[in-house]
Design an enzyme around this catalytic site. Sequence first.
Site, PDB file in Angstrom:
ATOM      1  N   LYS A  44       0.844  -1.197   0.000  1.00 32.32           N
ATOM      2  CA  LYS A  44       0.000   0.000   0.000  1.00 32.32           C
ATOM      3  C   LYS A  44       0.876   1.243   0.000  1.00 32.32           C
ATOM      4  O   LYS A  44       1.740   1.403   0.860  1.00 32.32           O
ATOM      5  CB  LYS A  44      -0.926   0.027   1.219  1.00 32.32           C
ATOM      6  CG  LYS A  44      -1.851   1.250   1.255  1.00 32.32           C
ATOM      7  CD  LYS A  44      -2.823   1.162   2.420  1.00 32.32           C
ATOM      8  CE  LYS A  44      -2.197   1.595   3.736  1.00 32.32           C
ATOM      9  NZ  LYS A  44      -1.901   3.059   3.769  1.00 32.32           N
ATOM     10  N   ASP A  71      -3.421   4.193  -2.090  1.00 32.90           N
ATOM     11  CA  ASP A  71      -4.316   4.646  -1.022  1.00 32.90           C
ATOM     12  C   ASP A  71      -4.279   6.174  -0.925  1.00 32.90           C
ATOM     13  O   ASP A  71      -3.686   6.733  -0.006  1.00 32.90           O
ATOM     14  CB  ASP A  71      -3.877   3.997   0.294  1.00 32.90           C
ATOM     15  CG  ASP A  71      -4.736   4.400   1.470  1.00 32.90           C
ATOM     16  OD1 ASP A  71      -5.908   4.753   1.253  1.00 32.90           O
ATOM     17  OD2 ASP A  71      -4.232   4.363   2.614  1.00 32.90           O
ATOM     18  N   LEU A  72      -4.930   6.826  -1.888  1.00 34.27           N
ATOM     19  CA  LEU A  72      -4.932   8.295  -1.916  1.00 34.27           C
ATOM     20  C   LEU A  72      -6.276   8.893  -1.514  1.00 34.27           C
ATOM     21  O   LEU A  72      -6.405  10.102  -1.380  1.00 34.27           O
ATOM     22  CB  LEU A  72      -4.526   8.802  -3.303  1.00 34.27           C
ATOM     23  CG  LEU A  72      -3.124   8.384  -3.759  1.00 34.27           C
ATOM     24  CD1 LEU A  72      -2.783   9.031  -5.098  1.00 34.27           C
ATOM     25  CD2 LEU A  72      -2.067   8.736  -2.717  1.00 34.27           C
ATOM     26  N   LYS A  73      -7.281   8.054  -1.332  1.00 34.36           N
ATOM     27  CA  LYS A  73      -8.578   8.485  -0.791  1.00 34.36           C
ATOM     28  C   LYS A  73      -9.102   9.742  -1.498  1.00 34.36           C
ATOM     29  O   LYS A  73      -9.392  10.760  -0.866  1.00 34.36           O
ATOM     30  CB  LYS A  73      -8.484   8.726   0.724  1.00 34.36           C
ATOM     31  CG  LYS A  73      -8.011   7.529   1.537  1.00 34.36           C
ATOM     32  CD  LYS A  73      -7.993   7.872   3.030  1.00 34.36           C
ATOM     33  CE  LYS A  73      -7.513   6.706   3.874  1.00 34.36           C
ATOM     34  NZ  LYS A  73      -6.052   6.472   3.715  1.00 34.36           N
ATOM     35  N   HIS A  75     -11.229  12.605  -2.925  1.00 34.29           N
ATOM     36  CA  HIS A  75     -12.475  13.224  -2.450  1.00 34.29           C
ATOM     37  C   HIS A  75     -12.550  14.605  -3.093  1.00 34.29           C
ATOM     38  O   HIS A  75     -11.907  15.547  -2.630  1.00 34.29           O
ATOM     39  CB  HIS A  75     -12.452  13.331  -0.924  1.00 34.29           C
ATOM     40  CG  HIS A  75     -13.751  13.788  -0.329  1.00 34.29           C
ATOM     41  ND1 HIS A  75     -14.008  13.699   1.018  1.00 34.29           N
ATOM     42  CD2 HIS A  75     -14.863  14.329  -0.878  1.00 34.29           C
ATOM     43  CE1 HIS A  75     -15.226  14.169   1.268  1.00 34.29           C
ATOM     44  NE2 HIS A  75     -15.759  14.563   0.131  1.00 34.29           N
ATOM     45  N   ASP A  76     -13.321  14.713  -4.179  1.00 34.24           N
ATOM     46  CA  ASP A  76     -13.323  15.957  -4.942  1.00 34.24           C
ATOM     47  C   ASP A  76     -14.617  16.029  -5.746  1.00 34.24           C
ATOM     48  O   ASP A  76     -15.493  15.170  -5.605  1.00 34.24           O
ATOM     49  CB  ASP A  76     -12.097  15.999  -5.863  1.00 34.24           C
ATOM     50  CG  ASP A  76     -11.519  17.393  -6.017  1.00 34.24           C
ATOM     51  OD1 ASP A  76     -12.307  18.311  -6.344  1.00 34.24           O
ATOM     52  OD2 ASP A  76     -10.308  17.569  -5.825  1.00 34.24           O
ATOM     53  N   THR A  80     -13.176  15.687 -11.334  1.00 41.41           N
ATOM     54  CA  THR A  80     -11.793  15.583 -10.873  1.00 41.41           C
ATOM     55  C   THR A  80     -11.510  14.203 -10.296  1.00 41.41           C
ATOM     56  O   THR A  80     -10.457  13.605 -10.566  1.00 41.41           O
ATOM     57  CB  THR A  80     -11.500  16.670  -9.824  1.00 41.41           C
ATOM     58  OG1 THR A  80     -11.706  17.956 -10.416  1.00 41.41           O
ATOM     59  CG2 THR A  80     -10.069  16.570  -9.316  1.00 41.41           C
ATOM     60  N   THR A 131     -10.410   4.255  10.646  1.00 43.61           N
ATOM     61  CA  THR A 131     -10.320   3.410  11.836  1.00 43.61           C
ATOM     62  C   THR A 131      -9.807   4.158  13.051  1.00 43.61           C
ATOM     63  O   THR A 131      -9.911   3.659  14.169  1.00 43.61           O
ATOM     64  CB  THR A 131      -9.432   2.179  11.578  1.00 43.61           C
ATOM     65  OG1 THR A 131      -8.143   2.621  11.138  1.00 43.61           O
ATOM     66  CG2 THR A 131     -10.041   1.268  10.530  1.00 43.61           C
ATOM     67  N   GLN A 201      -4.241   3.328  15.657  1.00 41.12           N
ATOM     68  CA  GLN A 201      -5.500   2.697  15.292  1.00 41.12           C
ATOM     69  C   GLN A 201      -6.299   2.433  16.560  1.00 41.12           C
ATOM     70  O   GLN A 201      -5.765   2.030  17.585  1.00 41.12           O
ATOM     71  CB  GLN A 201      -5.261   1.366  14.566  1.00 41.12           C
ATOM     72  CG  GLN A 201      -4.359   1.468  13.352  1.00 41.12           C
ATOM     73  CD  GLN A 201      -5.058   2.060  12.150  1.00 41.12           C
ATOM     74  OE1 GLN A 201      -6.261   2.275  12.178  1.00 41.12           O
ATOM     75  NE2 GLN A 201      -4.315   2.328  11.099  1.00 41.12           N
TER      76      GLN A 201
END
Length: 245
Positions: A44, A71-73, A75-76, A80, A131, A201
């Site tokens: 990852k 794993d760049l998540k 959100h836009d 985009t 998490t 975590q």
Amino acid sequence: MTLTASSSSRAVTNSPVVVALDYHNRDDALSFVDKIDPRDCRLKVGKEMFTLFGPQFVRELQQRGFDIFLDLKFHDIPNTAAHAVAAAADLGVWMVNVHASGGARMMTAAREALVPYGKDAPLLIAVTVLTSMEASDLADLGVTLSPADYAERLAALTQKCGFDGVVCSAQEAVRFKQVFGQEFKLVTPGIRPQGSDAGDQRRIMTPEQALAAGVDYMVIGRPVTQSVDPAQTLKAINASLQRSA
């Protein structure tokens, strides 16, 4: 749960273990990677390493034979996010993710962006509730649901948008498999072998417990990357999972 390989044509391992490469230094990361076998895990790459070292670093890992979870998540706005997911597919990663809280239009655009890639498209996963978050953290955001209930709501939206699965805590896995079915993939951080420190975590579980709960891919970081013998640690984890399967 049965240990099966990803549907991706790039998959080189049937291990559910994904090792989180959380390094500040590229050479340290590659030194670690050169000690382990791509048949024993996937890798990852998150925001820090990708920002520091870019797509070329991902290519170096792929050249060593590893499947990569980017794993760049994202959100836009929908357009985009769609272009970002397509760029990840062009890079040839095995899995990519977005934040489910970006909403249905964003997630639908991301899924549609991968249609041209066919069987070579990466697995598309959405993040539900991080998490590290507890009920008090959600309350600060105006969310009155528990982490588990909020994660389930976001997971339902994710499945409706045609995604392959979600990132969730291991505690939610049993319920999610019941509600969303066996084909809906569950990716779980906060997995730590017995005796490991919990770190940052909050909702954690051992690999064996995660497997029993229905987790498909378990993200493990420092217990492997900081191990004196990471190759042996990975083999021990995989052996314990095979015994538990």
